[in-house]
Design a protein around this motif. Sequence first.
Motif, mmCIF file in Angstrom:
data_model
loop_
_atom_site.group_PDB
_atom_site.id
_atom_site.type_symbol
_atom_site.label_atom_id
_atom_site.label_comp_id
_atom_site.label_asym_id
_atom_site.label_seq_id
_atom_site.Cartn_x
_atom_site.Cartn_y
_atom_site.Cartn_z
ATOM 1 N N ARG A 1 0.830 -1.203 0.000
ATOM 2 C CA ARG A 1 0.000 0.000 0.000
ATOM 3 C C ARG A 1 0.871 1.264 0.000
ATOM 4 N NH1 ARG A 1 -2.896 -1.441 4.040
ATOM 5 N NH2 ARG A 1 -2.041 0.025 5.584
ATOM 6 N N LEU B 1 -9.365 10.704 -0.281
ATOM 7 C CA LEU B 1 -10.592 10.042 -0.740
ATOM 8 C C LEU B 1 -10.345 9.192 -1.985
ATOM 9 C CD1 LEU B 1 -13.239 12.880 -0.200
ATOM 10 C CD2 LEU B 1 -12.698 10.940 1.278
ATOM 11 N N CYS C 1 -8.609 6.063 -0.937
ATOM 12 C CA CYS C 1 -9.560 5.135 -0.296
ATOM 13 C C CYS C 1 -10.279 4.292 -1.341
ATOM 14 C CB CYS C 1 -10.592 5.914 0.518
ATOM 15 S SG CYS C 1 -9.931 6.685 2.002
ATOM 16 N N LYS C 2 -10.696 4.927 -2.439
ATOM 17 C CA LYS C 2 -11.401 4.203 -3.501
ATOM 18 C C LYS C 2 -10.477 3.248 -4.226
ATOM 19 C CE LYS C 2 -14.668 8.000 -4.354
ATOM 20 N NZ LYS C 2 -15.107 9.035 -5.332
ATOM 21 N N GLU D 1 -9.418 0.564 -1.610
ATOM 22 C CA GLU D 1 -10.547 -0.069 -0.917
ATOM 23 C C GLU D 1 -10.277 -0.238 0.581
ATOM 24 O OE1 GLU D 1 -11.344 -3.681 -3.038
ATOM 25 O OE2 GLU D 1 -12.375 -2.640 -4.675
ATOM 26 N N VAL D 2 -9.807 0.879 1.185
ATOM 27 C CA VAL D 2 -9.571 0.916 2.625
ATOM 28 C C VAL D 2 -10.192 2.191 3.177
ATOM 29 C CG1 VAL D 2 -7.452 -0.473 2.560
ATOM 30 C CG2 VAL D 2 -7.323 2.023 2.312
ATOM 31 N N SER D 3 -10.249 2.314 4.498
ATOM 32 C CA SER D 3 -10.857 3.478 5.126
ATOM 33 C C SER D 3 -9.931 4.696 5.090
ATOM 34 C CB SER D 3 -11.220 3.167 6.580
ATOM 35 O OG SER D 3 -10.045 3.040 7.353
ATOM 36 N N SER D 4 -10.525 5.864 5.300
ATOM 37 C CA SER D 4 -9.726 7.087 5.349
ATOM 38 C C SER D 4 -8.792 7.084 6.558
ATOM 39 C CB SER D 4 -10.643 8.317 5.393
ATOM 40 O OG SER D 4 -11.463 8.302 6.536
ATOM 41 N N VAL D 5 -9.212 6.427 7.636
ATOM 42 C CA VAL D 5 -8.348 6.315 8.821
ATOM 43 C C VAL D 5 -7.061 5.589 8.470
ATOM 44 C CG1 VAL D 5 -8.137 5.340 11.141
ATOM 45 C CG2 VAL D 5 -10.284 6.400 10.432
ATOM 46 N N THR D 6 -7.186 4.510 7.692
ATOM 47 C CA THR D 6 -6.008 3.736 7.279
ATOM 48 C C THR D 6 -5.082 4.579 6.409
ATOM 49 O OG1 THR D 6 -7.219 1.656 7.372
ATOM 50 C CG2 THR D 6 -5.236 1.686 6.018
ATOM 51 N N ARG E 1 -4.832 7.860 6.251
ATOM 52 C CA ARG E 1 -4.204 8.936 7.016
ATOM 53 C C ARG E 1 -3.054 8.401 7.869
ATOM 54 N NH1 ARG E 1 -7.276 13.430 6.228
ATOM 55 N NH2 ARG E 1 -9.463 13.058 5.664
#
Length: 257
Positions: free
Chosen positions: A6, A23, A26-27, A30-35, A37
């Motif tokens: 990643r 954002l 993230c798309k 396919e992970v969260s914004s927390v990940t 950041r």
Amino acid sequence: MNNVERHQFIMNQLQQNGAVNVLELCKLLEVSSVTIRKDLKLLEDRQLLFRTHGGATLNNPYTIDRTVFEKEKIQAAEKAAIAREAASLITDNDSVIIASGTTVQAMAQEIQPIGNLTVVTSALNVAVQLIKHPNVEILQLGGILRKSSTSVTGRYAESILNDFFCSKLFLGVDGIDLDFGLTTTNAQEAHLNRKMMEVSQRVIVLADSTKFGRRGFGRICGIEEVDQIITDNGVSPQTVKALERMGVKVTIAGEEQ
């Protein structure tokens, strides 16, 4: 993808595009914004990138103090267009404050007052540009002279402002960050700029597009305290929308409004 893959993907995107958006990552991943950041913070800690509002860049967003003689050669055409737009906002018998910087100096060159005009300024180069007009009254603030900006700072300059109230403040800045706000490279200059804002009805910022996403040492104010920003077409549409959502009027110099 695991963490290493990643991180490599993020760095590849940076190398290709110069900047990345949280954002979009993230798309793509396919992970969260927390990940994302957390990934960006880790990569910044390793000095591989610089985090910015909503993403990251390879370019250092922190400004350095340069002399006006260096800065006036940077983005000269854009500054001239911004200057013309700003000068058009001055009305007959107006009373304005013009702060320091090469863009406001360019604005002073463009001013052609029809009626009387009162200008309060901290910048010697602004006063020199305006002294040729017989119907312009100049109040030059006094104080400690910063040679790099040819402008004054300090408590004496701030105390003089207590006796005035002006319709507009034309403000030059070194950085505009959507989270951190407006900044300059000098803390004393930032403090004087805040005082100028207190005695002005409207705050109009003159900044070419290279100032966005950057931070200087001294914070002047938050974005929400600004009425209008005049810039060039190099600013991203996303930044313009974000500023407008915060209540700031954005004017692109050279474009029909």
